[in-house]
Design an enzyme around this catalytic site. Sequence first.
Site, PDB file in Angstrom:
ATOM      1  N   ARG A 121      26.369 -19.065  12.397  1.00  0.00           N
ATOM      2  CA  ARG A 121      25.553 -17.864  12.598  1.00  0.00           C
ATOM      3  C   ARG A 121      26.455 -16.731  13.110  1.00  0.00           C
ATOM      4  NH1 ARG A 121      20.585 -15.617  11.326  1.00  0.00           N
ATOM      5  NH2 ARG A 121      19.412 -14.932  13.140  1.00  0.00           N
ATOM      6  N   THR A 398      17.054 -14.466   2.595  1.00  0.00           N
ATOM      7  CA  THR A 398      18.026 -15.473   2.945  1.00  0.00           C
ATOM      8  C   THR A 398      18.106 -16.336   1.696  1.00  0.00           C
ATOM      9  OG1 THR A 398      17.322 -15.202   5.198  1.00  0.00           O
ATOM     10  CG2 THR A 398      18.135 -17.396   4.621  1.00  0.00           C
ATOM     11  N   THR A 416      22.594 -16.257   5.116  1.00  0.00           N
ATOM     12  CA  THR A 416      21.870 -14.986   4.972  1.00  0.00           C
ATOM     13  C   THR A 416      22.694 -13.811   5.426  1.00  0.00           C
ATOM     14  OG1 THR A 416      19.769 -13.894   5.579  1.00  0.00           O
ATOM     15  CG2 THR A 416      20.864 -15.117   7.312  1.00  0.00           C
ATOM     16  N   ASN A 418      20.442 -11.433   6.304  1.00  0.00           N
ATOM     17  CA  ASN A 418      19.133 -10.996   6.801  1.00  0.00           C
ATOM     18  C   ASN A 418      18.354 -10.302   5.691  1.00  0.00           C
ATOM     19  OD1 ASN A 418      17.043 -10.914   8.577  1.00  0.00           O
ATOM     20  ND2 ASN A 418      17.770  -9.177   9.747  1.00  0.00           N
ATOM     21  N   ASP A 440      17.691  -9.578  14.416  1.00  0.00           N
ATOM     22  CA  ASP A 440      17.025 -10.833  14.811  1.00  0.00           C
ATOM     23  C   ASP A 440      17.036 -11.050  16.324  1.00  0.00           C
ATOM     24  OD1 ASP A 440      16.107 -11.576  12.355  1.00  0.00           O
ATOM     25  OD2 ASP A 440      17.628 -13.098  11.972  1.00  0.00           O
ATOM     26  N   SER A 469      17.342 -17.502  14.996  1.00  0.00           N
ATOM     27  CA  SER A 469      17.059 -17.572  13.564  1.00  0.00           C
ATOM     28  C   SER A 469      15.859 -18.477  13.318  1.00  0.00           C
ATOM     29  CB  SER A 469      18.288 -18.151  12.859  1.00  0.00           C
ATOM     30  OG  SER A 469      17.994 -18.425  11.513  1.00  0.00           O
ATOM     31  N   SER A 470      15.280 -18.323  12.132  1.00  0.00           N
ATOM     32  CA  SER A 470      14.232 -19.257  11.697  1.00  0.00           C
ATOM     33  C   SER A 470      14.733 -20.185  10.598  1.00  0.00           C
ATOM     34  CB  SER A 470      13.027 -18.478  11.164  1.00  0.00           C
ATOM     35  OG  SER A 470      12.477 -17.670  12.163  1.00  0.00           O
ATOM     36  N   GLY A 490      12.886 -16.641   3.792  1.00  0.00           N
ATOM     37  CA  GLY A 490      11.533 -16.184   4.092  1.00  0.00           C
ATOM     38  C   GLY A 490      11.335 -15.710   5.515  1.00  0.00           C
ATOM     39  N   GLY A 491      12.417 -15.469   6.246  1.00  0.00           N
ATOM     40  CA  GLY A 491      12.276 -14.959   7.610  1.00  0.00           C
ATOM     41  C   GLY A 491      11.406 -15.886   8.435  1.00  0.00           C
TER      42      GLY A 491
HETATM   43  N1  GLY Z   1      17.548 -13.536   9.295  1.00  0.00           N
HETATM   44  C1  GLY Z   1      16.479 -14.448   9.215  1.00  0.00           C
HETATM   45  C2  GLY Z   1      16.673 -15.663  10.053  1.00  0.00           C
HETATM   46  O1  GLY Z   1      17.801 -15.971  10.403  1.00  0.00           O
HETATM   47  O2  GLY Z   1      15.735 -16.319  10.395  1.00  0.00           O
END
Ligand code: GLY
Length: 588
Positions: A121, A398, A416, A418, A440, A469-470, A490-491
């Site tokens: 990340r 992503t 990603t 983002n 984020d 992050s998700s 999909g965020g």
């Molecule tokens: N940028 C979306 C995530 O990392 O969840």
Amino acid sequence: MTTLTHRTGRAARQGLIALALSAFALPAGTLPAIAQDAAIYSGMDLFHPVWAKNGLVSAQERVAAEIGRDIMAQGGNAVDAGVAVAFALAVTLPRAGNLGGGGFMLVHDAETGETHAIDYREMAPRGASRDMFLDAQGEADSDRSRYTGAASGVPGTVAGMKLVLDSYGSMDWADVIAPAIRLAEQGITVTPDLADSLAGLRDRLTRYPSAAAIFYKPDGSLYAPGDTLVQADLARTLKKIADEGPAGFYTGEVAQAIASSVQAAGGQITVEDMAAYRAVEREPVRGSYRGHEVVSMPPPSSGGVHLVQMLNVLEAYPIGALGQNSSETIHLMAETMKRAYADRSEFLGDPDFVDVPLDALMSKAYAADIRDAISASFATPSEQIRPADLAAYESDQTTHFSIIDKAGNAVSNTYTINFSYGSGLVADGTGVLMNNEMDDFSAKPGVPNAYGLIGGEANAVEPGKRPLSSMTPTIVLKDGKPVLVTGSPGGSRIITTVLQVVMNMIDHGMNVAEASSAPRVHHQWQPDELRTEEGINLDTIRALRAKGHAVTVEEAMGSTQSVMMDPESGFLLGASDPRRPDAATVGF
Ligand code: GLY
């Protein structure tokens, strides 16, 4: 888990848009004799998994998927293929594939039975500060956190790929990057999807001339399907990385160009920040669901924690009997989702900076207490749900790919920049699109980010910290075999999308293609809205509204790319989400 059962018509009855069925799809309910000479089956199909014997790649863009397949056909393992796919997607899927972003990879080693989690990340630069995205009035300034140099964290993808290849791959670094260099140098054929996306994101991509010069023709006109898109600067950057290793990216002229372009656009990344970036291996989170082991990404992703938490809650309900996408099932899922996302807002952040109460959040005892608070008849308004007192329990753009080789080694990777095309800033002369992952972080605790997600102090901006992050790369194991390797963009919707693929297979007996195409639902606590795709029938929506849910029917969610090993036959099966036109699952 029923993986090979043909259950004609389920998805069709649910009203999904008919998509072209692959010419290579298997006939219903059958497995043909195994091809002797590396016959290739591929495609996108609502009902039938793609199958292969030796290796299978599921990715959001076909050319990159085929590169991964070819790497395995040359003798590489799933990790070699994964690194090659990650670099290839940086060329072929510029909206999300990247060098200028970051992500997470799970690697399952069939020989040891271990699963490893690689965190690459992005990290906040050293000059970042808690209030950097507040304007003079103290309000969150989303333009600054999304579209300026300040939007970018220090990219992690190159370091992450090197770490994973050195640790678990078998091929040379330069050999797995070579296909991406070739694609950038010789050009890719613009697909209708790429042409549409470049047309749609023109405002973002013309804010910076360095991006406009790559993604639009010299006269400013659009690339059309069938045109060739050459990315010469990106090819040079990839060559430096291939020749010099990560030093070709994190030091020298590329690092200098990233730092100076980001600073010129109002950001803080320095050459020292670039040189200091480190990818790390972390302990995955693990849970169990109806006799399966669920292995997923730990913080700084919230994905794995809340996937396990939600499965723990849902496990005690007779979900299979209640039925796939029935109002009863969706109600229980939505009530569970709300509570998990409320906890996310409070407790989740970078574990190098904050203590995340993982054990408590993922305990079966806490899940039982959540169940006690869920009414079978009525939706609890989100305003009545607060993040838990745990003391007692001690984008959308992503992209994901999944890979499995014949030994059962598996890679589940979500990465990603983002938003589509990140911040829109290309570092001058490098071809590298920069992420806007700093959005984020919680710019201001309690204020929603681009996905409507509310964050707390745990996710406040700090130098060197990774934004929450998700992303939820996940591997489900049964008797030690990877029976589902999946993930999605999909965020905020990533976690619930993965949840539904898992439940569709385990609870509802769907095969991996059906599980990927079935209509999805999502609730994230705030806003108090139960979002569904087209395809949930009107009776169900009425019944949910009668229980008090504010149901909205909106555009499609997610793009899962999934593979698995059938535990009985040892065949490799997979499916690409039909929601994205260029996606493909390819094998040999
Ligand atoms: N940028 C979306 C995530 O990392 O969840």
